[in-house]
Scaffold this motif. Sequence first.
Motif, PDB file in Angstrom:
ATOM      1  N   VAL B  77       0.837  -1.204   0.000  1.00 52.91           N
ATOM      2  CA  VAL B  77       0.000   0.000   0.000  1.00 52.91           C
ATOM      3  C   VAL B  77       0.871   1.253   0.000  1.00 52.91           C
ATOM      4  CG1 VAL B  77      -0.383   0.301   2.502  1.00 52.91           C
ATOM      5  CG2 VAL B  77      -2.149   0.942   0.877  1.00 52.91           C
ATOM      6  N   SER B 216     -14.946  -3.138   6.899  1.00 50.32           N
ATOM      7  CA  SER B 216     -14.461  -3.619   5.606  1.00 50.32           C
ATOM      8  C   SER B 216     -13.937  -5.031   5.782  1.00 50.32           C
ATOM      9  CB  SER B 216     -13.376  -2.684   5.059  1.00 50.32           C
ATOM     10  OG  SER B 216     -12.428  -2.418   6.045  1.00 50.32           O
ATOM     11  N   LEU B 229     -12.239  -4.375  -2.624  1.00 51.97           N
ATOM     12  CA  LEU B 229     -11.537  -3.383  -3.440  1.00 51.97           C
ATOM     13  C   LEU B 229     -10.835  -4.008  -4.630  1.00 51.97           C
ATOM     14  CD1 LEU B 229     -10.035  -1.156  -0.654  1.00 51.97           C
ATOM     15  CD2 LEU B 229     -11.942  -0.646  -2.134  1.00 51.97           C
ATOM     16  N   TYR B 300      -4.589   9.212  -2.185  1.00 50.27           N
ATOM     17  CA  TYR B 300      -5.108   8.175  -1.299  1.00 50.27           C
ATOM     18  C   TYR B 300      -5.311   6.921  -2.117  1.00 50.27           C
ATOM     19  CZ  TYR B 300      -8.075   5.304   1.587  1.00 50.27           C
ATOM     20  OH  TYR B 300      -8.568   4.247   2.303  1.00 50.27           O
ATOM     21  N   GLY B 302      -6.438   2.728  -1.666  1.00 47.44           N
ATOM     22  CA  GLY B 302      -6.933   1.692  -0.756  1.00 47.44           C
ATOM     23  C   GLY B 302      -6.716   0.337  -1.381  1.00 47.44           C
ATOM     24  N   GLU B 304      -7.168  -4.085  -0.643  1.00 47.57           N
ATOM     25  CA  GLU B 304      -7.908  -5.050   0.162  1.00 47.57           C
ATOM     26  C   GLU B 304      -6.922  -5.899   0.937  1.00 47.57           C
ATOM     27  OE1 GLU B 304     -11.239  -5.028   0.185  1.00 47.57           O
ATOM     28  OE2 GLU B 304     -11.350  -6.655   1.634  1.00 47.57           O
ATOM     29  N   GLU B 309     -10.192  -2.767   4.208  1.00 48.77           N
ATOM     30  CA  GLU B 309      -9.618  -1.751   3.349  1.00 48.77           C
ATOM     31  C   GLU B 309      -8.433  -1.106   4.035  1.00 48.77           C
ATOM     32  OE1 GLU B 309     -12.221   1.334   1.996  1.00 48.77           O
ATOM     33  OE2 GLU B 309     -10.549   2.540   1.275  1.00 48.77           O
ATOM     34  N   GLY B 311      -5.762   1.615   3.706  1.00 46.50           N
ATOM     35  CA  GLY B 311      -5.555   2.804   2.894  1.00 46.50           C
ATOM     36  C   GLY B 311      -4.273   3.506   3.263  1.00 46.50           C
ATOM     37  N   HIS B 313      -2.674   7.440   2.770  1.00 41.73           N
ATOM     38  CA  HIS B 313      -2.844   8.805   2.282  1.00 41.73           C
ATOM     39  C   HIS B 313      -1.513   9.520   2.454  1.00 41.73           C
ATOM     40  CE1 HIS B 313      -5.416  12.726   2.413  1.00 41.73           C
ATOM     41  NE2 HIS B 313      -4.425  12.785   1.567  1.00 41.73           N
ATOM     42  N   ARG B 328      -5.012   4.190   6.685  1.00 43.94           N
ATOM     43  CA  ARG B 328      -6.340   3.769   7.134  1.00 43.94           C
ATOM     44  C   ARG B 328      -6.200   2.321   7.543  1.00 43.94           C
ATOM     45  NH1 ARG B 328     -10.699   0.743   6.502  1.00 43.94           N
ATOM     46  NH2 ARG B 328     -12.737   1.713   6.734  1.00 43.94           N
TER      47      ARG B 328
END
Lengths: 147, 366, 327
Positions: B77, B216, B229, B300, B302, B304, B309, B311, B313, B328
């Motif tokens: 991520v 999520s 996602l 941002y 996201g 899976e 989720e 995330g 940012h 996140r």
Amino acid sequence: MLGLFKGMGITLKNMTKPKVTLGYPHEPIKMPDRFRGIQHFDPEKCIVCNQCARICPTNCISLTGKKHPDPNKRGKIINTYDINFEICILCDLCTEVCPTEAIIMTNRYELATYSREALLKDMKWLHANDQMIRQDNISSKPKRGGK
Amino acid sequence: MLRTEEMVLNLGPQHPSMHGVLRLVVKIDGEIIREIEPVVGYLHRGTEKLAEDLNYTQIIPYTDRLDYLSSMTNNYVVCHATETLMGLEIPEKAEYLRVIVMEMNRVASHLLWLGTFLLDVGALTPFLYCFRDREQILSMFNELCGARLTYNYMRVGGVKWDAPAGWLDKVKNFADYMINEIQNYHELISGNEIFLQRTKGIGVITKEMALSYSLSGANIRCTGIDWDLRKKQPYSVYDRFDFKVPLGKTGDLLDKYHCRMDEMVEAMKIVKQAVEGFPEGGATMGKVPRVLRVPEGEVYVGVESPRGELGCHIVSKGKDKPWRIKFRRPSFYNLQVAKELLVGQNIANLVAILGSIDIVLGEVDG
Amino acid sequence: MDWYIFVYPVILLAIVLVFVMYAIYFERKVIGWIQLRKGPTETGPKGLFQSAADVFKLLIKEDIIPSKADRPLFKLAPILAYVPAFSVLAVIPFTDAPYLKFSNVAVGLMYYLALSSITVMGVLLGGWASNNKYSLLGGMRAGAQMISYEIPLVLSVVGVVMSAGSLNLTEIVETQIAGAWNVFPQFLGFVVFIIAAIAELNRTPFDLPEAESELVAGYHTEYTGFRFAFFMLAEYTYVFAMASLITILFFGGWDAPFGLTFIPPLVWFILKFCCFVFLLFWLRATFPRLRGDQLMEFAWKGLLPLAIINIFVSALLKEVPFLSQYF
């Protein structure tokens, strides 16, 4: 009720299957070549470029250089090189940036000691740590493309 | 009338089934929970703040330690966010390797969840079976990137290592083995009447709850809301693979269990497809400048993760370090629903429900 | 008064202690094998001295009593738990040989069931006196569970008693030797008894009083050293006693099946006994734990009616010609 007996059948079947326990303290675990263990340091190769100290995410490497004793040669040679294994996370970034493979990973993983001081490894110790050195080093390959 | 008194019970931070260092201050009446207050932060290391002082490559080993059961996804991520901001092109080989390791990591993470969840409801043995299979994944990761948990495998622009010789065959064999092995798990667990008693109709999450708590992962999919996602906002090369998103109906613990079990099968199917379509040649690193200077801007992304989720940012001011980075963290969001789920339950259900949410305290506390 | 009245119990105690040590060892090994592990291997050859080392460790450990605990009750609880566990062994006939029977009480079964329910007092007291919330919950669960399961346990053996016409355990075995093992005619009673017995022993899937994932260690959370050892000893002594009782009530005690009489009766007894002990370990390795309310529901709505049905059916079949020889 059937589900209960089915489960009992599975557990009974597993009883005779080969065991997966490793005999670890008695027989050492063989790590794959790429394993990131305690670093080996070769003072001969080091050019004191300081890249390893700069990339280290936890700032556990400290090094000093001195002038080359041979006045005809330029550049520096390494004077002290310490890795603090209290905070080293063996992330492999130092060996990745090293242009000369002066610092490389070994397959050694046993770091437990009785005192914190013993975790401060100096150049001599790291140099002597020359067993099971990683063969497949990324810096020997062409570096990442680009500028 | 017998005089009764409520009692305050501190579950955790040291407790056999708190999955780390979560603390729950519970007010119980007999065994029925009247009030509950989760206390988090015992494992807070300030990763987001630390990251402001690190350059982008250095952040990656820190993300290993957020959700330490699926480090590959965490690696991805932060790399993905940086790459998006820089507009980098990733070689196909690297993308395939990323998908393979992320899906294997999903299976490893779900296996650990399965084992600990069954420990929570009192079954000892599945835990060891799960670990046996998870161990195989970890040793394959060890061969690939030299570590069993803190992989530090991905880099901005690609991955660090190419697959070693014979590794992909191993992965493929494992995928076949695992799909078969999950049948054994079903036989051992899914039909067990005691297990069904403990999970059916317990800890029901409704669709409204799932949406309002921003859940999520399996926690939202068990209610029947189709939210994955990988399908909804495809990233990496997921759009090339054929896989299903398992959904539940009622949102109870049994549905969550089945969602995760089916997800493992689907993940293994993705791995198999990825190994089959694995590009022969090509680099594992894209064209990346030596010093990563990310252009000014915000992004941002996201993805899976096994827990939901995940995330990232990033706000960049054009330096080699992020100005602000925010993760996140799905466990943190998923944990919030616990308070509503647990009131009125008894202690045995508390442990089972908490286990079913699948939290990792490294991620909750950041 | 003969001298052996004093010596035999001491020998039995030694046997029980050895059994407990090796039952724990065997349990760890079996569960280890089932879980693809090796079990204890380090202390002694094949880990045989592991339990002995554990017991030794417990005995030399510091004895800690929490400062807010109720001291007299805290000390009393392990004794109260252990004494009945050992006393019930007095009426168990291991074979028909007179020197392996300690007391041939006419109401042996009654004595066993009555005495064994005292142990729960020790457990409850220990949980309460520890002044620990987990212990309290564990003690409460133990109390509730024992009371519920005592009833189906007692009712399920009524059929056996009816067929033997006696509460004397030796006579119960002798009726089985003459007729058939009770497990066949009394199958329903056997199923109820074995479930209730597992619940009485606080073992998986009914191990709620010490549910590790919920209550840390349940009623003995605060116990250390030899007091803790006594609780464990009581638990495993009950395994010994309950396995013996099941062998006697339902599997014909020392009776040799298929006319294999060249194997001594004591060996038969031990074989049957070990099967039940193994079953306990096997169940522990397979099953999850029931929840408290489900446990109660199961006892009162499931086992209790079944046990009563069993009594009626046995009474009815006793009057049927031909079948009556088995009931």
